[in-house]
Scaffold this active site. Structure first.
Site, PDB file in Angstrom:
ATOM      1  N   SER A 217       0.813  -1.221   0.000  1.00 51.16           N
ATOM      2  CA  SER A 217       0.000   0.000   0.000  1.00 51.16           C
ATOM      3  C   SER A 217       0.847   1.271   0.000  1.00 51.16           C
ATOM      4  CB  SER A 217      -0.942   0.004   1.210  1.00 51.16           C
ATOM      5  OG  SER A 217      -1.824  -1.098   1.126  1.00 51.16           O
TER       6      SER A 217
ATOM      7  N   LYS B 168      -6.332   3.303   6.211  1.00 48.13           N
ATOM      8  CA  LYS B 168      -5.628   3.725   4.988  1.00 48.13           C
ATOM      9  C   LYS B 168      -5.522   5.245   4.857  1.00 48.13           C
ATOM     10  CE  LYS B 168      -5.074  -0.522   3.580  1.00 48.13           C
ATOM     11  NZ  LYS B 168      -3.752  -1.154   3.355  1.00 48.13           N
TER      12      LYS B 168
END
EC number: 5.4.2.12
Length: 515
Positions: free
Chosen positions: A64, A337
């Site tokens: 990520s 996130k």
């Protein structure tokens, strides 16, 4: 009067890769009418989110942090490991001015070149390929005395796996006709990061003074003796390698020392012992006056030594470039996130840009996300729909965490529910965009949820994958999608859709071809 923004929304479906195999593929198994309709009616393709395409080693799955860095930067952001590997492949490494300067000074005075580093194929702190290249470079530049002080791994590699690496370096030196392994010690000592200075002292005195608990006439004999004492690679005690008729190697005045670890955290303490004038963590018997001490990368700005591969600041990333052009942007994600759509997407910058707003939606407080596979996606979507309807933002960047975070649990049924929830959310966004004439690009940072079982072991597959990720245009324009795209091409694509010229720093290429 300025035109009302009709937002361009970048939807990042975290961990949502594409696999041709339907087996244990949560995307394939899910009921997803919106996704199916988009693929049937909108221009789409696949782009790469792994390996060298995102600046990672060949065959390395994406992650990520790296994914968002590439998405926001509009260029491939090479990690330190791959920067060095690429420089060796291209031949640039062998003329690196910082290393060359130190080596050439030592050679001119007929002094030695000492190579320090973790001798391991692990690729986490170092790679033995880099140590081989350094030995070759020293020999090419005329060094007659080349010494490797090998730190042994056993953490990022199996506990007793150092022998092939030692044999490889012995063979490298034999092939060069000069140089040898001068010492071995476990990383537990040489690469401490917890201020256990007694450990670092053992490594420093071994390298600088040739002071060792043990000696052996070859590196492999040294390793075998350590194993016989019950030590694994990580914990091998200071051992000087002293062939018959030779003396233990010391670091002398005028020598050059090159530290070949690329990861900073476990290289700082030993580096400080070498170069800090007023070093006081343990008494140094001797501080050699070196021709040069070189860090492969910048271990810390406060360490007074040059580095061969300095940090590369990322300028004109998407967020910065939009701000320069007076555009407004919204970044939105749930807690898991949030750093990715802010800090990493902005190329490692914490502060928002001019005209940038941020919305953080708390992630649900559950032990594991298979217990709530929708996570906070519905709440994230509420805020996006609201932002689209307000028409306040030129660009909205959103991350949906579900594919990745539920994928990591390895629970297939939960992963299917996560995909179905995402489908509903995308339907709401597409409907809102339709009303205001906005557009969207849907993609992912890496794969995960498309492979929920490891076929070779029959166990749950909880890791990321190397699969390509989808790239879908949602809007009214007639356009086509070119093949061969990578994550770094997404920001240039957004600029194309916005009618903005691409800055020189963005080396990615737009994925859309406007008809």
């Amino acid at each position: 009067m300025t035109a009302t923004p009709k937002p361009l929304v970048l939807i990042i479906l975290d961990g949502f890769g594409h696999s041709e195999s339907p087996d244990y593929n949560a995307i394939y198994a899910a009921k997803k009418p919106v996704w199916d309709r988009l693929l049937a009616t909108q221009p789409h393709g696949l782009i790469s989110g792994s390996g060298m395409d995102v600046g990672l080693p060949d065959g390395q799955m994406g992650n990520s942090e790296v994914g968002h860095m590439n998405l926001g930067a509009g260029r491939v952001v090479y990690q330190d490991f791959t920067r060095v590997t690429k420089a060796i492949r291209d031949g640039e490494f062998f003329d690196n001015p910082v290393i060359a300067s130190a080596v050439d000074k030592a050679v001119a005075a007929d002094k030695a070149v000492h190579i320090l580093g973790l001798l391991s194929p692990g690729g986490v702190h170092s790679h033995e390929d880099h140590l081989v290249a350094m030995a070759q470079m020293a020999a090419r530049r005329g060094a007659g005395k080349i010494y490797l002080h090998a730190f042994l791994d056993g953490r990022d590699t199996p506990p007793k796996s150092a022998q092939p690496s030692l044999e490889r370096l012995d063979a490298t030196f034999a092939g060069l006709g000069k140089g040898r392994i001068a010492s071995i010690i476990g990383r537990y000592f040489a690469m401490d990061r917890d201020n256990r200075w007694d450990r670092v002292q053992a490594a420093y005195e071994l390298i600088v003074d040739g002071k060792a608990e043990f000696t052996a006439d070859s590196s492999v004999a040294a390793l075998e003796a350590a194993y016989a004492r019950g030590e694994s690679d990580e914990f091998v005690k200071a051992t000087a390698v002293v062939p018959a008729g030779a003396e233990a190697v010391r670091v002398e005045d005028g020598d050059a020392v090159i530290f070949m670890n690329f990861r900073a955290d476990r290289a700082r303490e030993l580096s400080r012992a070498f170069v800090e004038p007023a070093f006081g963590e343990f008494p140094r018997q001797r501080a050699a006056q070196l021709a040069g001490f070189v860090m492969l990368t910048q271990y810390a700005a406060s360490i007074p030594a040059p580095c061969a591969f300095p940090p590369e600041p990322l300028t004109n990333v998407l967020g910065e470039y939009l701000a320069k052009h007076g555009k407004t942007q919204l970044r939105i994600a749930e807690t898991e996130k949030y750093a990715h759509v802010t800090f990493f997407f902005s190329g490692g910058r914490e502060e928002p840009y001019e005209g940038e707003e941020r919305i953080l939606i708390p992630s649900p407080k559950v032990a594991t996300y298979d217990l709530q596979p929708e996570m906070s996606a519905p709440e994230v979507t509420d805020r996006i729909v609201e932002a689209i309807e307000q028409q306040r933002y030129d660009v909205i960047v959103v991350n949906y965490a579900n594919g990745d975070m539920v994928g990591h649990t390895g629970v297939f049924e939960a992963a299917v529910k996560a995909v179905e929830c995402l489908d509903t959310c995308m339907g709401r966004i597409v409907e809102a965009l339709d009303k205001v004439g906005g557009e969207a690009l849907i993609t992912a940072d890496h794969g995960n949820v498309e492979q929920m079982e490891d076929e070779s072991t029959g166990q749950a597959h909880t890791a990321h994958t190397c699969e390509p990720v989808p790239f879908v245009y949602v809007g009214k324009r007639k356009l086509s999608i070119r093949e061969g795209g990578v994550l770094a091409d997404v920001a240039p694509t957004m600029l194309t859709l916005m009618g903005l010229e691409q800055p020189a720093e963005m080396t990615g290429r737009s994925i859309v071809i406007l008809d």
